[in-house]
Scaffold this active site. Structure first.
Site, PDB file in Angstrom:
ATOM      1  N   TYR A  32       1.320   6.523   7.232  1.00  0.00           N
ATOM      2  CA  TYR A  32       0.577   7.115   8.346  1.00  0.00           C
ATOM      3  C   TYR A  32       0.419   8.617   8.160  1.00  0.00           C
ATOM      4  O   TYR A  32       1.048   9.231   7.300  1.00  0.00           O
ATOM      5  CB  TYR A  32       1.285   6.819   9.673  1.00  0.00           C
ATOM      6  CG  TYR A  32       2.528   7.666   9.911  1.00  0.00           C
ATOM      7  CD1 TYR A  32       2.497   8.756  10.780  1.00  0.00           C
ATOM      8  CD2 TYR A  32       3.733   7.375   9.275  1.00  0.00           C
ATOM      9  CE1 TYR A  32       3.625   9.526  11.004  1.00  0.00           C
ATOM     10  CE2 TYR A  32       4.867   8.129   9.494  1.00  0.00           C
ATOM     11  CZ  TYR A  32       4.807   9.213  10.353  1.00  0.00           C
ATOM     12  OH  TYR A  32       5.924   9.986  10.563  1.00  0.00           O
ATOM     13  N   LYS A 146       5.215   8.995   3.423  1.00  0.00           N
ATOM     14  CA  LYS A 146       5.144   9.018   4.895  1.00  0.00           C
ATOM     15  C   LYS A 146       4.993   7.590   5.408  1.00  0.00           C
ATOM     16  O   LYS A 146       3.929   7.154   5.863  1.00  0.00           O
ATOM     17  CB  LYS A 146       3.996   9.917   5.359  1.00  0.00           C
ATOM     18  CG  LYS A 146       4.151  10.429   6.788  1.00  0.00           C
ATOM     19  CD  LYS A 146       3.180  11.553   7.064  1.00  0.00           C
ATOM     20  CE  LYS A 146       3.198  11.999   8.514  1.00  0.00           C
ATOM     21  NZ  LYS A 146       4.471  12.628   8.914  1.00  0.00           N
ATOM     22  N   GLU A 178      16.224  17.775   6.042  1.00  0.00           N
ATOM     23  CA  GLU A 178      15.135  18.154   6.951  1.00  0.00           C
ATOM     24  C   GLU A 178      15.440  17.623   8.339  1.00  0.00           C
ATOM     25  O   GLU A 178      16.443  16.948   8.551  1.00  0.00           O
ATOM     26  CB  GLU A 178      13.809  17.575   6.447  1.00  0.00           C
ATOM     27  CG  GLU A 178      13.794  16.059   6.332  1.00  0.00           C
ATOM     28  CD  GLU A 178      12.499  15.516   5.755  1.00  0.00           C
ATOM     29  OE1 GLU A 178      11.486  16.246   5.736  1.00  0.00           O
ATOM     30  OE2 GLU A 178      12.488  14.341   5.338  1.00  0.00           O
ATOM     31  N   LEU A 202      10.013  14.990   3.250  1.00  0.00           N
ATOM     32  CA  LEU A 202       8.563  14.898   3.272  1.00  0.00           C
ATOM     33  C   LEU A 202       7.984  16.278   2.962  1.00  0.00           C
ATOM     34  O   LEU A 202       8.429  17.284   3.522  1.00  0.00           O
ATOM     35  CB  LEU A 202       8.078  14.443   4.647  1.00  0.00           C
ATOM     36  CG  LEU A 202       6.571  14.276   4.779  1.00  0.00           C
ATOM     37  CD1 LEU A 202       6.074  13.091   3.954  1.00  0.00           C
ATOM     38  CD2 LEU A 202       6.158  14.121   6.236  1.00  0.00           C
TER      39      LEU A 202
END
Length: 285
Positions: A32, A146, A178, A202
């Site tokens: 996505y 993702k 993260e 990411l």
């Protein structure tokens, strides 16, 4: 927000349905993107769509449209929904087929959907900053994709919410990775430090814009892993994401970051990021 896209067609949102055997529903077998819209214009759309294609390719899904065709579809969606400020959510799955862990035959067509949502900029949080907690990173080892498989992220975000915090900063052992839905930066002696873009995080589009702004404005940057001890000892801490932009972190695990106020480098990057938005999308109110 009455319209959505299903497989290249603009339809009434009430008609936007997918099959019960869609592999995104049953396996999370898809990827996505979330794209920000300001003044009715998409911000960094090319970069988002390039990452979308790369994520899909990484799991063996071929996007049935070119980036230019996707851009045109999304522009039509924004216009039709009269979206001024908000987000576009889009995802692609491997398609609909009888449930089987093995990939379906190649003639199964991927399912592409997209819709919009009104989302205001979190201006008050930009000014005052947000609180975070630390949490062990339990996700799989391909965080650069993702993927629709976000259960680890959801559990981390929920834990933060239960403690009245905006975000959970994840770590593997003593190495910071993260946030549950953001990239994390620290500032030490004027240098911006953030995790290198590899399989453990990411590669955020907002992160990449920030790094470009640092390069253009002579702000020193180090892309490397850093530890929890370095995080706690930082002069400034901030996070970035499509919706949070450049967000100051003023408290971590109940302890203030320095004086508990956004730092000078963070504030400068907020200003530079706003100027970049205005360069691409027009003046913000």
């Amino acid at each position: 927000m009455n319209f959505a896209i299903i497989n290249g067609k603009l339809v009434n949102r009430s008609e936007a349905k997918v099959d019960i055997e869609d592999r995104g529903y049953q396996f999370g077998d898809g990827v996505y993107e979330v794209i920000r819209v300001y003044n009715g214009k998409m911000f960094t759309v090319k970069e988002h769509l390039e990452r979308f294609v790369k994520s899909a390719d990484s799991i063996g899904i071929t996007l049935p449209y070119t980036i230019d065709e996707c851009t045109a579809l999304l522009e039509e969606l924004v216009t039709k929904n009269k979206l001024v400020e908000g987000t576009i959510y889009m995802q692609i799955t491997r398609g609909t087929s009888p449930r089987n862990h093995v990939f379906p035959a190649r003639d199964v067509v991927p399912t592409l959907v997209a819709y919009t949502k009104e989302v205001a900029r979190p201006v008050e949080s930009f000014t005052h900053g947000v609180k975070t907690i630390f949490i062990e990173d339990i996700r799989w080892l391909r965080c650069d994709i993702k993927s629709l498989n976000l259960l680890g992220n959801l559990l981390a975000k929920q834990k933060a919410a239960e403690q009245g915090c905006f975000e959970a900063i994840q770590h593997r052992g003593d190495q910071v990775t993260e946030g549950s839905s953001s990239n994390v930066f620290i500032v030490k002696k004027g240098t911006v430090i953030t995790h290198e873009s590899n399989h453990l995080i990411l590669k955020g589009i907002t992160k990449e814009v920030i790094l470009q702004l640092c390069a253009q404005n002579n702000i020193p940057v180090e892309e490397r892993t850093f530890t929890l001890d370095e995080l706690v000892a930082a002069d400034e801490v901030f996070l970035s994401s499509t919706t949070a932009e450049v967000m100051p972190i003023v408290e971590m695990n109940g302890d203030k970051v320095k004086e508990g106020l956004p730092g000078p480098i963070t504030r400068k990057l907020q200003t530079l990021f706003t100027l970049e938005i205005e360069k691409q999308c027009g003046r913000l109110k």
